[in-house]
Structure formats: structure tokens, C-alpha cells
Design an enzyme around this catalytic site. Structure first.
Site, PDB file in Angstrom:
ATOM      1  N   ARG A 159      12.879  -1.036  20.589  1.00 26.91           N
ATOM      2  CA  ARG A 159      13.105  -2.480  20.595  1.00 26.91           C
ATOM      3  C   ARG A 159      12.601  -3.073  19.286  1.00 26.91           C
ATOM      4  O   ARG A 159      11.497  -2.767  18.835  1.00 26.91           O
ATOM      5  CB  ARG A 159      12.359  -3.125  21.768  1.00 26.91           C
ATOM      6  CG  ARG A 159      12.799  -4.543  22.013  1.00 26.91           C
ATOM      7  CD  ARG A 159      12.037  -5.174  23.166  1.00 26.91           C
ATOM      8  NE  ARG A 159      11.523  -6.455  22.730  1.00 26.91           N
ATOM      9  CZ  ARG A 159      10.254  -6.818  22.771  1.00 26.91           C
ATOM     10  NH1 ARG A 159       9.352  -5.995  23.258  1.00 26.91           N
ATOM     11  NH2 ARG A 159       9.886  -7.999  22.342  1.00 26.91           N
ATOM     12  N   ILE A 160      13.423  -3.874  18.658  1.00 23.98           N
ATOM     13  CA  ILE A 160      13.020  -4.523  17.419  1.00 23.98           C
ATOM     14  C   ILE A 160      12.283  -5.799  17.806  1.00 23.98           C
ATOM     15  O   ILE A 160      12.861  -6.723  18.378  1.00 23.98           O
ATOM     16  CB  ILE A 160      14.259  -4.801  16.543  1.00 23.98           C
ATOM     17  CG1 ILE A 160      14.913  -3.469  16.122  1.00 23.98           C
ATOM     18  CG2 ILE A 160      13.892  -5.642  15.325  1.00 23.98           C
ATOM     19  CD1 ILE A 160      14.017  -2.483  15.392  1.00 23.98           C
TER      20      ILE A 160
ATOM     21  N   GLU B 160       8.552   3.250   7.865  1.00 19.49           N
ATOM     22  CA  GLU B 160       8.845   4.374   6.975  1.00 19.49           C
ATOM     23  C   GLU B 160      10.253   4.938   7.093  1.00 19.49           C
ATOM     24  O   GLU B 160      10.780   5.500   6.140  1.00 19.49           O
ATOM     25  CB  GLU B 160       7.789   5.471   7.196  1.00 19.49           C
ATOM     26  CG  GLU B 160       6.475   5.025   6.593  1.00 19.49           C
ATOM     27  CD  GLU B 160       5.265   5.774   7.108  1.00 19.49           C
ATOM     28  OE1 GLU B 160       4.782   6.646   6.404  1.00 19.49           O
ATOM     29  OE2 GLU B 160       4.798   5.460   8.224  1.00 19.49           O
TER      30      GLU B 160
ATOM     31  N   LYS C 127       9.592   1.317  18.456  1.00 12.01           N
ATOM     32  CA  LYS C 127       9.259   2.476  17.636  1.00 12.01           C
ATOM     33  C   LYS C 127       8.828   1.961  16.269  1.00 12.01           C
ATOM     34  O   LYS C 127       9.134   0.833  15.907  1.00 12.01           O
ATOM     35  CB  LYS C 127      10.481   3.389  17.476  1.00 12.01           C
ATOM     36  CG  LYS C 127      10.925   4.062  18.780  1.00 12.01           C
ATOM     37  CD  LYS C 127      12.132   4.963  18.570  1.00 12.01           C
ATOM     38  CE  LYS C 127      12.500   5.671  19.877  1.00 12.01           C
ATOM     39  NZ  LYS C 127      13.717   6.515  19.733  1.00 12.01           N
TER      40      LYS C 127
ATOM     41  N   GLY D 160       0.834  -1.203   0.000  1.00 11.89           N
ATOM     42  CA  GLY D 160       0.000   0.000   0.000  1.00 11.89           C
ATOM     43  C   GLY D 160       0.863   1.245   0.000  1.00 11.89           C
ATOM     44  O   GLY D 160       0.720   2.106  -0.841  1.00 11.89           O
TER      45      GLY D 160
ATOM     46  N   ILE E 292      -0.428  -5.397   5.457  1.00 11.19           N
ATOM     47  CA  ILE E 292      -0.305  -4.983   4.050  1.00 11.19           C
ATOM     48  C   ILE E 292       0.967  -5.544   3.423  1.00 11.19           C
ATOM     49  O   ILE E 292       1.475  -5.029   2.441  1.00 11.19           O
ATOM     50  CB  ILE E 292      -0.371  -3.440   3.916  1.00 11.19           C
ATOM     51  CG1 ILE E 292       0.751  -2.751   4.706  1.00 11.19           C
ATOM     52  CG2 ILE E 292      -1.724  -2.936   4.412  1.00 11.19           C
ATOM     53  CD1 ILE E 292       0.822  -1.241   4.456  1.00 11.19           C
TER      54      ILE E 292
ATOM     55  N   GLY F  10       1.354   0.997  13.233  1.00  9.53           N
ATOM     56  CA  GLY F  10       0.603  -0.242  13.370  1.00  9.53           C
ATOM     57  C   GLY F  10       1.007  -1.051  14.583  1.00  9.53           C
ATOM     58  O   GLY F  10       0.201  -1.295  15.487  1.00  9.53           O
TER      59      GLY F  10
HETATM   60 MO1  MOS Z   1       2.066   5.167   5.149  1.00 16.37          MO
HETATM   61  S1  MOS Z   1       2.429   6.728   3.841  1.00 16.37           S
HETATM   62  O1  MOS Z   1       1.921   5.955   6.635  1.00 16.37           O
HETATM   63  O2  MOS Z   1       0.557   4.569   4.700  1.00 16.37           O
END
Ligand code: MOS
Length: 676
Positions: A562-563, A639, A635, A223, A449, A492
């Protein structure tokens, strides 16, 4: 962990929006405006309706009424006005996709065309200052006196960068399958980053109570933001289904996706920086010029990362917007931060050269104690750690900063660095966990997604329950499940994960079932500056013969809390960085100034990186756990990988060639044009 749905995906059993088997389905195909501005004078569907198998032609002359306060991008067929070329003005519904598509070509639309304006410029007379920028930030901030700061600077730069229109290209095209039951309930299989929000939007657009709408998106083939808001295919499928009394399916073509699923606004960004003799910033100014449509004000938060990054006694950021005869821009991975950090981090490199400082050192020296713009303490911040670790792994200490001196045959070689940042927020979410045959079932209307959300939520739940992740089953992607926010804004895992943890804690107390709603918990969050950070290092090889640019090495080091799962996290970082490589070197949608709309509308013209372009991409992370953010200490990571990549590559191209190319993408043509 391996993705829990990996097997159904690779065996083709995972069902995407257009793939649900439905009896008696009909197909819709959109007719798009051929003018950039004006009015639809007449729609003649006679020839289309005469074709065998055609069920209906929808247009402003024949369509159900929608709610008056619908988003204008979704208010299909409600007006004769054309706001941009490619806007949906009619649609054909038929027994098969092929008939619908052929008949759509036979729909005759006459227009009254007006003169249009689709060209963004930094001196456009229509530029104005929006009141806020996304998501709800002040469009302008100012602290100290920038002119004074620049006047007392030892060295300064005043540079302007341009980024083009960019398009998301998820593998799964935008598609929807809608049907109405006998009680008037609407079911939409939609490709969506969030079914709770999509249900609300579809219900509002159609003037229905939300309970009468169900949106299902169990699997989504990418997406990146383009499915974060409801797109016209969902509304078109619902309208067409109501008109013909059959389930209706619609799949946009790749070309149509360029027109009606949003894009990253082009930007023009002016950055002014000053630095004193000690290498400390005296002033930082970042102004962004960008576009929106005449339909909706979409104001991207382009200069906002400059409010976070560096300590400067004088700091000014701002945005100017112009409303053009174009489609409305929308979200694309790291909206704001991605183009904004391209400009800021390129300018920081230019300043480092102007001041004779190492670009890593310049950033370290200007690392702030508190968030520069707000003065708030950071929940955690480890940009310096990322820069140091990256420099060490990359062998930065062996770099001769002199540009244009390293050569292997025809290839000029250079390296560059840039920082990354992305906000780390969370939204309220609900979740339910129950026991089932000795295993556990987690349910919430989250979205996977392609990120691995199902898998990571199973792992989070298993951690709280103290069981193996295989014993936790996650059901998501259905608006009938407990409400949950979007897969968006890198929120998310933090949002859904908090609800899943609380629900599991409740189950541990109750024994049978746990229910959570994190609204109150999140309301009580302390005021802190919450951001993830990173540093990216690039090595490029630029052919002095062909201008070809190869990224021979790309390294990202991230401090992102933390990953939760290393395999899934690495995919997110590498995916973001690879998309950043595309932004640096290839991706660009050219606007058609003569006719409106876009000239690049497919993957032959809009180039995204292929495997051969991603030669050596590595992502690593620092040990970080930030317990002030959420119970996972995590975190967002979806993005930040794309933020800074283009600057690191651009800075490396400068180091290789000695030339600054301040307009993305950096193509071979632009390299060859540098030749004396
Ligand atoms: Mo992403 S641009 O936060 O769907």
C-alpha cells in the site's frame, strides 16, 4: 501530502548539523594520509601550532584514547598504521574554519610507505569466500546442478559485467557539532540516518555509557546509506571538543566525503543462464567478485537478488571478496540488489535475444510460485503485473526487437526492460503518542533524511486516531526520544509506522498517552519471503556522431504494497530511478592505482544526473496491500526505484546500437569505440 517541514526547509529555517548556533565554537579540519599503505613515522604540528588561532593538533602522537573495540574506521589517531590513501591521520582545531584549514596544510606527516594493492580483479590471488554477506546472509547458495542445467539448455549465455566504485553525493555534506557539558555528557549534532544507532556507536567508540551521549539530527540533507553508519566526523568533533574544552564543529569537504564516508564496492559479476525450448530457465548462476578494506570485512550481498527472482531448477549464487588497501565500502541505495540486478537483468535480456524470446515474456514465463532459493511462500508478489502494466503503458507491443534499426537522423533509438526487486523488512521500534492542546504529539528517534518520514508518520497516526493529519505533530531525530531504527534498508516507514500505529491504538484505549515497543510483535512474524517488485522500461537515443546517450523516457511500475502517501512515494521512486540513470550513464569513481585513493573526488568529475538529464521519468504503482507485513500493508519504497534502472537503460542501448556494453557507466567514449 506536502511535507510538514516544507516551509522551514524552503525558508532556510530548518537546522542541519553544522548550523546550530553555539557560543565559543571552534572548528576542526582533517589531515589525510598521502600514502595508500604503511605507517605514520612522525607528525610535526609545530608550524600549524604557531599560526595564530590554532588551538590543537590531533594525531596518533597526541589524542585521547578510544575504546579498544572501536570500529577501525572510527578509531581515529589510535594507531600509526595507514590502511588507505585519504584516511584521517591528523586534525587541526582552530578559532575559525579558515585558520583550521590553512593550518592543516602546514601539518607535516612523514610516512614509511609499503607497496599497495588497490586493484580488484576476478583472478586476484587474495579472493576468498566470506562466511556471510550483508546483512547476515549465506555467501553461497546452491540448489540443483548448474552444469547439468546448462548442458541440457536449448540456449544459454555466459556473460560478465563490471560496475565501478560509486559514491553517494547527498547535498548536505557530512558534518558534526560536538560539545561536552560539565557532567561529562556529550551532545553531538550529527548528520545521521539514525540517532539511536549513532548514539550507541559514538558511546562505544569513546568508551562511554550510552546515557552519557545524545545525538541530534532533526534535518538531514540526504544520506542514501552514507549516513547510515556513524562516520569519522562525529568522533573527530567529540575528540577535538574534549581536547580544547570548547564546542567543535566539523564539515567535510566534498572531496573528503569521497575518502571517508564509504562507497559502493566495484563488482565483477559472472552470470550463466540456460533456457529450454519452452523458454523456461534450466540453470541460473550468479557469482560476484567485490572488494573490502584491510580494516573491516564489508561483504555486499550482490548476487542475492538472484535467489528471489526466477524459477530455475538449478540455482547457484556466490560471492568472493578481496581485502585491498582501500577505504571500507559501505551502503549506497539498494546495496547488493542494485549492482546485482544490473547484472542479472542485463543477462536476462541477452538470454531473451539468444533464445528469440520477448524479454517481458521470458520473465513472465519464469515467475516462480515460491521463493526459488528458500521455497518460502511470498507474502505477495506481483512482478508479472508490473511487467504487463508497464508493457501496456510503454507501448511495448509495437517494438521491433531487431537491434540497431530505428533511426532518426544521427540518432539511434532503442528500448529496454528490466525488473526491480527489494526486500521488505521491519525492525523493532518504540514510539510515544500524547495529547497536547487538543492535538497529538508523536515522538520517536526516527530520521527524516529528506524522504518525508515526518509527514508520512503524521498521516499514519492521523489514520488511526481518526483526525486530520494537521493535528498530528511528529518529533524525531533526537536520541533522547524513544528508541527507533535507522532510515535504511527501505525499512523506515514499516518499522516506525508499526510502532506509531500501536502507540495510537493504545492512546485510543487510554485516552491520554500511548506507548509502544514492537519487539515482541516482530519476533512473532511468520516465515515468509517478503519483497517488493517492479518493472522498468527505458527508451534511449544514441547519437551515432558523438556517442551521446539521452534517456528520452523512463517508466517504472512498482508493486510495493500500500502506498501510504502518493506524493512522497512518487518522489522516492523518481529519485531512485534518476540515481539509476546516473549509474547507467555517468557515475564512476576512478581508483588511483599508482597512489591509492580515488581520482574522482568532486562533482566536476563525478557526474550525477542534472534536471536536463531526467527528461521524462514516470513512476506508477499497482494497487497492492500486503497485510502480512505490517499494519499499514506497505512495503519499503526508498530503494527499489534504483534497482533495475541501469539494466533497462543498458538493454535499450543494445537495442538502439546492436552492441552490448557490459561495463558501467555507458559513456559516449565507449559508444564511439564500437565504431568499426
Ligand atoms: Mo540505505 S543504502 O538502506 O541507507
Amino acid at each position: 501530502m506536502n511535507r510538514t517541514e516544507g516551509r522551514v526547509k524552503v525558508t532556510g529555517l530548518a537546522t542541519y548539523a553544522a548550523e546550530y548556533p553555539v557560543e565559543n565554537v571552534a572548528y576542526a579540519y582533517a589531515v589525510q594520509a598521502q600514502i595508500a599503505k604503511g605507517r605514520v613515522k612522525r607528525v610535526d604540528g609545530t608550524a600549524a601550532l604557531e599560526q595564530p588561532g590554532v588551538l590543537a593538533v590531533l594525531s596518533c602522537e597526541a589524542a585521547p584514547r578510544l575504546s579498544g573495540d572501536a570500529d577501525p574506521e572510527l578509531a581515529l589517531f589510535q594507531s600509526r598504521e595507514v590502511a588507505y590513501r585519504g584516511q584521517i591521520v591528523a586534525a587541526v582545531v582552530a578559532d575559525t574554519y579558515e585558520i583550521a584549514r590553512a593550518a592543516a596544510a602546514a601539518v607535516r606527516v612523514d610516512y614509511d610507505a609499503d607497496d599497495h594493492d588497490v586493484r580488484l580483479s576476478a583472478d586476484h590471488p587474495g579472493l576468498y569466500q566470506p562466511e556471510t554477506v550483508n546483512p547476515d546472509l549465506p555467501s553461497e547458495t546452491q540448489k540443483g546442478d548448474v552444469e547439468e542445467g546448462l548442458a541440457r539448455a536449448e540456449r544459454s549465455v555466459d556473460v560478465t559485467y563490471r560496475t565501478p566504485v560509486l559514491h553517494n553525493n547527498p547535498m548536505e555534506p557530512h558534518a558534526a557539532l560536538a560539545s561536552w557539558d560539565t557532567e561529562g555528557r556529550l551532545l553531538v549534532y550529527d548528520t545521521s540516518q539514525g540517532v539511536t544507532a549513532s548514539r550507541a556507536t559514538i558511546a562505544q567508540t569513546l568508551g562511554l555509557p550510552p546515557e552519557q551521549v545524545r545525538v541530534v539530527a532533526r534535518h538531514v540533507g540526504g544520506g542514501f546509506g552514507s549516513k547510515g553508519t556513524t562516520r569519522p566526523q562525529a568522533i573527530l568533533a567529540a575528540l577535538a571538543s574534549r581536547m580544547v574544552g570548547r564546542p567543535v564543529k566539523i564539515v567535510l569537504t566534498r572531496q573528503q566525503m569521497f575518502d571517508v564516508t564509504g562507497y559502493r564496492t566495484p563488482t565483477i559479476q559472472r552470470v550463466r543462464l540456460g533456457v529450454d525450448a519452452e523458454g523456461r530457465l534450466t540453470a541460473l548462476e550468479h557469482m560476484a567478485y567485490e572488494q573490502s578494506s584491510t580494516l573491516v570485512e564489508f561483504a555486499e550481498q550482490t548476487s542475492t537478488p538472484s535467489r528471489v527472482m526466477y524459477a530455475a531448477p538449478a540455482l547457484r549464487t556466490g560471492h568472493r571478496l578481496v581485502r585491498l588497501d582501500v577505504a571500507t565500502p559501505s551502503w549506497m541505495r539498494a546495496p547488493g540488489e542494485c549492482p546485482g540486478m544490473y547484472a542479472l537483468e542485463s543477462a536476462m535480456d541477452e538470454l531473451a535475444y539468444a533464445a528469440g524470446l520477448d524479454p517481458v515474456e521470458l520473465r513472465v514465463r519464469n515467475d516462480p510460485e515460491t521463493e526459488p532459493d528458500s521455497g518460502l511462500p511470498f507474502s505477495s508478489r506481483n512482478l508479472v503485473g508490473c511487467l504487463r502494466e508497464g508493457a501496456h503503458r510503454f507501448g511495448w507491443e509495437h517494438r521491433d526487437p531487431t537491434p540497431g534499426i530505428r533511426r532518426e537522423g544521427e540518432w539511434l533509438i532503442g528500448t529496454g526492460v528490466a525488473a526491480s526487486t527489494y526486500p521488505t523488512r521491519r525492525w523493532p521500534s518504540q514510539a510515544v503518542v500524547t495529547t497536547r492542546d487538543g492535538d497529538f504529539l508523536v515522538q520517536l528517534a526516527a530520521a527524516d533524511i529528506g524522504t518525508g518520514a515526518r509527514t508520512v508518520l503524521a498521516r499514519i497516526a492521523a489514520g488511526v486516531l481518526g483526525v486530520a493529519p494537521e493535528r498530528v505533530h511528529v518529533e524525531l531525530g533526537d536520541s533522547d526520544l524513544p528508541q527507533a531504527p535507522l532510515a535504511g534498508g527501505s525499512m523506515g516507514t514499516a518499522s516506525w509506522g508499526t510502532a506509531v500505529v500501536r502507540a495510537c491504538e493504545e492512546l485510543m484505549r487510554d485516552g491520554k498517552e500511548g506507548r509502544a515497543d514492537t519487539t515482541e510483535e516482530i519476533k512473532a512474524d511468520a516465515k515468509l519471503a517478503r519483497h517488493a517488485f517492479g518493472a522498468q522500461f527505458a527508451q534511449v537515443r544514441v547519437s551515432s556522431v558523438t556517442g551521446e546517450i539521452r534517456v528520452s523516457r523512463l517508466l517504472g511500475v512498482f508493486a510495493a504494497g500500500r502506498i501510504v502517501d502518493a506524493t512522497l512515494a512518487r518522489s522516492q521512486f523518481l529519485g531512485g530511478m534518476t540515481m539509476g540513470l546516473g549509474m547507467a550513464l555517468m557515475e564512476e569513481t576512478v581508483t588511483d592505482e599508482e597512489f591509492g585513493g580515488f581520482l574522482h573526488r568532486d562533482l566536476a568529475q563525478y557526474h550525477v544526473p542534472a534536471c536536463a538529464d531526467a527528461q521524462h521519468v514516470e513512476a506508477v504503482w499497482l494497487d497492492e496491500r500486503d497485510d502480512r507485513l505490517n499494519p499499514m500493508g506497505s512495503k519499503g519504497i526508498g530503494e527499489i526505484g534504483i534497482v533495475g534502472t541501469a539494466a533497462a537503460i543498458g538493454n535499450a542501448v543494445h537495442h538502439a546500437t546492436g552492441h552490448r556494453i557490459r561495463e558501467l557507466p555507458i559513456t559516449p567514449a565507449k559508444i564511439l569505440a564500437l565504431r568499426p
